[in-house]
Every structure is written in C-alpha cells, then in structure tokens.
Design a protein around this motif. Structure first.
Motif, PDB file in Angstrom:
ATOM      1  N   SER A  85       0.817  -1.217   0.000  1.00  0.00           N
ATOM      2  CA  SER A  85       0.000   0.000   0.000  1.00  0.00           C
ATOM      3  C   SER A  85       0.848   1.264   0.000  1.00  0.00           C
ATOM      4  O   SER A  85       0.321   2.362  -0.101  1.00  0.00           O
ATOM      5  CB  SER A  85      -0.933   0.004   1.213  1.00  0.00           C
ATOM      6  OG  SER A  85      -1.910  -0.994   1.069  1.00  0.00           O
ATOM      7  N   ASN A 123       0.744   6.456  -0.269  1.00  0.00           N
ATOM      8  CA  ASN A 123      -0.598   5.867  -0.310  1.00  0.00           C
ATOM      9  C   ASN A 123      -0.919   5.546  -1.770  1.00  0.00           C
ATOM     10  O   ASN A 123      -1.180   6.437  -2.569  1.00  0.00           O
ATOM     11  CB  ASN A 123      -1.622   6.842   0.263  1.00  0.00           C
ATOM     12  CG  ASN A 123      -3.000   6.244   0.378  1.00  0.00           C
ATOM     13  OD1 ASN A 123      -3.298   5.194  -0.203  1.00  0.00           O
ATOM     14  ND2 ASN A 123      -3.867   6.893   1.130  1.00  0.00           N
ATOM     15  N   SER A 125      -3.491   4.130  -3.046  1.00  0.00           N
ATOM     16  CA  SER A 125      -4.915   3.953  -3.356  1.00  0.00           C
ATOM     17  C   SER A 125      -5.408   4.821  -4.513  1.00  0.00           C
ATOM     18  O   SER A 125      -6.449   4.527  -5.092  1.00  0.00           O
ATOM     19  CB  SER A 125      -5.775   4.197  -2.112  1.00  0.00           C
ATOM     20  OG  SER A 125      -5.666   5.537  -1.690  1.00  0.00           O
ATOM     21  N   ASN A 136      -2.771  -0.121  -5.505  1.00  0.00           N
ATOM     22  CA  ASN A 136      -2.888  -0.510  -4.096  1.00  0.00           C
ATOM     23  C   ASN A 136      -3.275  -1.985  -3.987  1.00  0.00           C
ATOM     24  O   ASN A 136      -4.264  -2.419  -4.569  1.00  0.00           O
ATOM     25  CB  ASN A 136      -3.921   0.360  -3.387  1.00  0.00           C
ATOM     26  CG  ASN A 136      -3.913   0.150  -1.893  1.00  0.00           C
ATOM     27  OD1 ASN A 136      -2.852   0.164  -1.268  1.00  0.00           O
ATOM     28  ND2 ASN A 136      -5.083  -0.042  -1.324  1.00  0.00           N
ATOM     29  N   ASN A 137      -2.483  -2.736  -3.252  1.00  0.00           N
ATOM     30  CA  ASN A 137      -2.694  -4.186  -3.091  1.00  0.00           C
ATOM     31  C   ASN A 137      -2.729  -4.913  -4.433  1.00  0.00           C
ATOM     32  O   ASN A 137      -3.427  -5.907  -4.586  1.00  0.00           O
ATOM     33  CB  ASN A 137      -3.970  -4.480  -2.291  1.00  0.00           C
ATOM     34  CG  ASN A 137      -3.874  -3.983  -0.872  1.00  0.00           C
ATOM     35  OD1 ASN A 137      -2.818  -4.020  -0.260  1.00  0.00           O
ATOM     36  ND2 ASN A 137      -4.979  -3.501  -0.348  1.00  0.00           N
TER      37      ASN A 137
END
Length: 156
Positions: A85, A123, A125, A136-137
């Motif tokens: 992340s 971050n 995301s 993200n992920n």
C-alpha cells in the motif's frame, strides 16, 4: 519508633520510582510511521514495500529485480504479492522502480513507476497501472528501469 519514618521514606521513594519509568516510556515512544522517517532510515540502494499506507508494515526490500512476489525466490516472497500500500525508492543509480500487476520476466501486464526523485509513494490507493487496475494491493513484481522506460507513468 525510628523504623516507621524509615519505612515511610522507603515507600515514598518506591512510589516515586514507579512513576519515573512510565514518564520515560512516554518520552521515548516512537512517532507514528511516516514515509519520510522510513526513507531516512532506509538502506541506500534498495526498493522497499509496505503493507500499510505511510510506509508502515514492512513487507520487504530488494536491491535487484523480483519477477514474482508470490513465489519462494527473490526478495519478496509468498504472501507479499498484492499487499503493498506504500513503496519507497532509495536506489543509488538514479533509476526508477517499475511495479507490475503481472509476474514473469517478460514484464507484461500493467505497470507504473516510482522515480528516484520522488523518494516514496505513501498511499497507493489513488494510483493505477497502465492496464487500468489499481496499484494498491496489486503489485506482483518489480524491476529497476530508467525513467525513459516508464513513458510518463509514475506513481504520485
């Protein structure tokens, strides 16, 4: 009669001593994780990935490429795939790190890059691979690449 003042003095000092470690513990408590702090403490020449935003939850680090974060070879292994992340680039060559949502040495699938000059992405995301999938992920592999090989697809 002299024993009572001595006992009271001993108890008072013990009570005072019990309060000091708690205060000292607060004074040395670690601040919340930040990518700036992680970058400062990172070993030069490595790419880092973290399980949480703000470079918390260390997943691993790599000086070289890793074409499959889900296998048992390379710096990232097994459960590391599709968990990052936040990422950090403390490379020393000036190269970017290209992260991919695919595996294999053909470096297929979507990618995005983290330029050396960016230091980190705290971050993931709001970042996307060139395939349109979210970063993200979603990272399954990485390799070092020159900025020109990234064709403007950089993590922000």
């Amino acid at each position: 009669m002299r024993k009572i003042p001595a006992v009271l003095t001993t108890l008072a000092l013990a009570a005072l001593g019990a309060g000091v470690p708690a205060t000292a513990a607060h004074a040395t408590a670690q601040p919340a994780a930040t990518c700036s702090g992680a970058w400062s403490g990172a070993t030069p020449g490595y790419f880092y990935a973290y399980d949480s935003v703000n470079c918390a939850g260390f997943l691993g680090k790599a000086a070289g490429d890793d074409s499959n974060w889900g296998n048992s070879a390379g710096s990232f292994q097994g459960g590391d795939t599709n968990k990052a992340s936040s990422v950090l680039n403390k490379g020393t060559s000036g190269m970017a790190v290209a992260v991919y949502n695919g595996t294999g040495t053909d470096w297929g699938g979507g990618y995005s890059c983290l330029a050396r000059s960016e230091y980190y992405a705290s971050n993931l995301s709001d970042n996307y691979f060139t395939s349109g999938a979210g970063v993200n992920n979603g990272i399954s592999s990485h390799r070092w690449a020159w900025n020109s090989e990234c064709y403007g697809n950089f993590l922000t």
